[in-house]
Design a protein around this motif. Structure first.
Motif, PDB file in Angstrom:
ATOM      1  N   CYS A 104       0.861  -1.185   0.000  1.00  0.00           N
ATOM      2  CA  CYS A 104       0.000   0.000   0.000  1.00  0.00           C
ATOM      3  C   CYS A 104       0.896   1.233   0.000  1.00  0.00           C
ATOM      4  O   CYS A 104       1.512   1.555   1.018  1.00  0.00           O
ATOM      5  N   ARG A 107      -0.243   4.254  -4.944  1.00  0.00           N
ATOM      6  CA  ARG A 107      -0.547   4.068  -6.364  1.00  0.00           C
ATOM      7  C   ARG A 107      -1.995   3.668  -6.586  1.00  0.00           C
ATOM      8  O   ARG A 107      -2.519   3.804  -7.699  1.00  0.00           O
ATOM      9  N   ALA A 108      -2.645   3.159  -5.548  1.00  0.00           N
ATOM     10  CA  ALA A 108      -4.039   2.732  -5.645  1.00  0.00           C
ATOM     11  C   ALA A 108      -4.759   3.092  -4.357  1.00  0.00           C
ATOM     12  O   ALA A 108      -4.142   3.423  -3.343  1.00  0.00           O
ATOM     13  N   GLY A 158      -7.617  -1.712  -8.713  1.00  0.00           N
ATOM     14  CA  GLY A 158      -6.809  -0.979  -7.744  1.00  0.00           C
ATOM     15  C   GLY A 158      -5.619  -1.797  -7.267  1.00  0.00           C
ATOM     16  O   GLY A 158      -4.786  -2.245  -8.044  1.00  0.00           O
ATOM     17  N   SER A 159      -5.549  -2.030  -5.968  1.00  0.00           N
ATOM     18  CA  SER A 159      -4.456  -2.804  -5.375  1.00  0.00           C
ATOM     19  C   SER A 159      -4.550  -4.292  -5.692  1.00  0.00           C
ATOM     20  O   SER A 159      -3.628  -5.051  -5.380  1.00  0.00           O
ATOM     21  N   ASP A 179      -8.074  -2.035 -14.800  1.00  0.00           N
ATOM     22  CA  ASP A 179      -7.948  -0.715 -14.187  1.00  0.00           C
ATOM     23  C   ASP A 179      -7.497   0.283 -15.238  1.00  0.00           C
ATOM     24  O   ASP A 179      -6.767  -0.060 -16.174  1.00  0.00           O
ATOM     25  N   SER A 181      -5.675   2.854 -14.429  1.00  0.00           N
ATOM     26  CA  SER A 181      -4.402   3.383 -13.957  1.00  0.00           C
ATOM     27  C   SER A 181      -3.291   2.350 -14.108  1.00  0.00           C
ATOM     28  O   SER A 181      -3.365   1.262 -13.521  1.00  0.00           O
ATOM     29  N   ALA A 184      -1.766   1.697 -10.666  1.00  0.00           N
ATOM     30  CA  ALA A 184      -2.535   0.743  -9.868  1.00  0.00           C
ATOM     31  C   ALA A 184      -2.285  -0.681 -10.334  1.00  0.00           C
ATOM     32  O   ALA A 184      -2.125  -1.600  -9.517  1.00  0.00           O
ATOM     33  N   GLN A 187       0.948  -1.937  -8.984  1.00  0.00           N
ATOM     34  CA  GLN A 187       0.839  -2.313  -7.567  1.00  0.00           C
ATOM     35  C   GLN A 187       0.105  -3.645  -7.419  1.00  0.00           C
ATOM     36  O   GLN A 187       0.503  -4.502  -6.626  1.00  0.00           O
ATOM     37  N   ALA A 188      -0.967  -3.822  -8.191  1.00  0.00           N
ATOM     38  CA  ALA A 188      -1.728  -5.071  -8.130  1.00  0.00           C
ATOM     39  C   ALA A 188      -0.882  -6.260  -8.563  1.00  0.00           C
ATOM     40  O   ALA A 188      -0.940  -7.340  -7.955  1.00  0.00           O
ATOM     41  N   ASP A 246      -5.221   9.328  -1.758  1.00  0.00           N
ATOM     42  CA  ASP A 246      -5.780   8.299  -2.631  1.00  0.00           C
ATOM     43  C   ASP A 246      -5.903   8.896  -4.031  1.00  0.00           C
ATOM     44  O   ASP A 246      -6.221  10.078  -4.182  1.00  0.00           O
ATOM     45  N   ALA A 250      -9.617   7.113  -8.675  1.00  0.00           N
ATOM     46  CA  ALA A 250     -10.212   5.973  -7.979  1.00  0.00           C
ATOM     47  C   ALA A 250     -11.370   6.394  -7.090  1.00  0.00           C
ATOM     48  O   ALA A 250     -12.046   5.544  -6.507  1.00  0.00           O
TER      49      ALA A 250
END
Length: 312
Positions: A104, A107-108, A158-159, A179, A181, A184, A187-188, A246, A250
Motif C-alpha cells: 500500500c 498508487r491505488a 486498484g491494489s 484498471d 491506472s 494501480a 501495484q496489483a 488516494d 479511484a
C-alpha cells in the motif's frame, strides 16, 4: 520527541533514561486525538510498532522498555507524517485485507473494510446457489473442492484486493482484473506476485470504458467492482488523508458519482454467463438510483441493495 538531559553542577552532561514505550504511546495518542484522528490509541500502537520494527504483540510484552534517541527520531518523523494527513497504511507500506497482506503505497486506493464485506457477500452468494452454467459451490474445508467460479471479472481492481482474495480463498479459479491506472496495475501485479497468485489473475489496462478491455464475446460467471462513486463536489469534502493521498481517479465519478457505474451497468449483462451475478460497491445515497439503473435495463432477474458495516 524531546531528549532528557541533566547537568550536575561543575560536571558533564549525562543522559537520563528516555520515556517508556507506554509513555510514548500515550503521548502519540494524545497528539493524534488532538489532530482529529479517530482510533488514536490503536494508531499510536501501530506507529510505534512500525518505528521499532516490532509486532504489536512484541511491543505490548515489553511495554515499559525505554526509547532511545534514534528510535525517538523515527517516531517523531512518523508522527509528523501522520499528522500531516499521510494515511497510516502508506506509512506502514502495507494493509491487511481479509487473508492477504497487500503493498500500500499511494498508487491505488487504500482497501477499506467495506470492500472486505463485498468479497464476503460474493462468497456467501456462491454458497447459496449454483448457477445454471454449473458453477460449483465453495467448500473451504475441503482442499480438493473446485472453486465456485471458473472466471470472474474485477472492474477497477486498484491494489488487486478483490481479485486476489477471490482466487486466494478458493472462490474463483481465475480472475481478469481491469484498471484505468497503470500505476494501480503495477501495484496489483506486485501484490499478486507476493501472494503467489500471478498466474491466476490477468491484469488488463482500460483506455476509457471498462468494456474496451473485454472481448465482444467474452463472458464471466461473476462481475464485481468497487468503482469510483464519489461525486465531484463530495471529493472536496473528503478527509485530507483520502482527498490528497488516494488517487482521484479511484474516487470521483462525475456530478452524481454514477459515471462509471452507468458504464458497467450498460454492458455487464452481455458479459455474464447464465446464472451469473454482478456485485457493486456503491455510495451510501446511491442505492435506489443504482437499483433503478439495473431495473430499467430489464436484464436482471433480481436486484438487491444491502447495507455496509456501518449500516449504510
Amino acid at each position: 520527541m524531546n531528549q532528557l538531559v541533566s547537568r550536575e553542577e561543575g560536571g558533564p552532561t549525562r543522559r537520563l533514561p528516555g520515556p517508556s514505550r507506554r509513555e510514548v504511546i500515550e503521548g502519540l495518542a494524545a497528539e493524534l486525538e488532538a489532530g482529529g484522528i479517530e482510533g488514536a490509541r490503536g494508531e499510536a500502537e501501530r506507529m510505534l510498532s512500525h518505528a521499532l520494527g516490532l509486532s504489536r504483540t512484541e511491543l505490548l510484552l515489553h511495554f515499559d522498555a525505554g526509547i532511545g534517541p534514534d528510535e525517538a527520531g523515527r517516531i517523531a518523523a512518523i508522527s509528523r507524517r501522520r499528522l500531516s494527513g499521510v494515511p497510516l497504511q502508506h506509512i506502514e507500506g502495507s494493509v491487511a485485507f481479509r487473508e492477504l497482506e497487500l503493498v500500500c503505497d499511494g498508487r491505488a486506493l487504500v482497501p477499506r473494510p467495506e470492500t472486505e464485506q463485498l468479497v464476503q457477500r460474493v462468497a456467501d452468494w456462491t454458497q447459496r446457489a449454483e448457477s445454471a452454467a454449473g458453477v460449483r459451490r465453495v467448500r473451504r474445508e475441503d482442499p480438493d473442492a473446485e472453486p465456485a467460479i471458473d472466471i470472474a471479472l474485477d472492474i477497477g481492481t486498484g491494489s488487486g484486493a478483490i481479485a486476489l482474495s477471490l482466487v486466494h480463498e478458493g472462490i474463483a479459479r481465475r480472475v481478469v482484473a481491469l484498471d484505468v491506472s497503470q500505476d494501480a496495475l503495477e501495484q496489483a501485479k506486485c501484490n499478486a506476485t507476493r501472494a503467489g497468485l500471478g498466474n491466476r489473475v490477468e491484469f488488463r489496462k482500460v483506455q476509457s470504458s471498462p468494456w474496451d478491455a473485454v472481448g465482444p464475446g467474452e463472458t464471466f460467471d461473476l462481475i464485481v467492482s468497487n468503482p469510483p462513486y464519489v461525486t465531484d463536489s463530495e471529493v472536496r469534502a473528503l478527509p485530507a488523508e483520502v482527498r490528497e493521498h488516494d488517487p482521484r481517479k479511484a474516487l470521483a465519478a462525475g456530478p452524481d458519482g454514477l459515471d462509471i457505474i452507468r458504464q458497467i451497468v450498460a454492458e455487464a449483462h452481455s458479459h455474464l454467463r447464465s446464472g451469473g451475478a454482478l456485485f457493486l460497491e456503491i455510495g451510501e445515497s446511491q442505492g435506489e438510483r443504482v437499483r433503478q439503473l439495473l431495473e430499467d435495463s430489464a436484464s436482471w432477474k433480481t436486484v438487491h441493495v444491502a447495507r455496509d458495516l456501518a449500516g449504510r
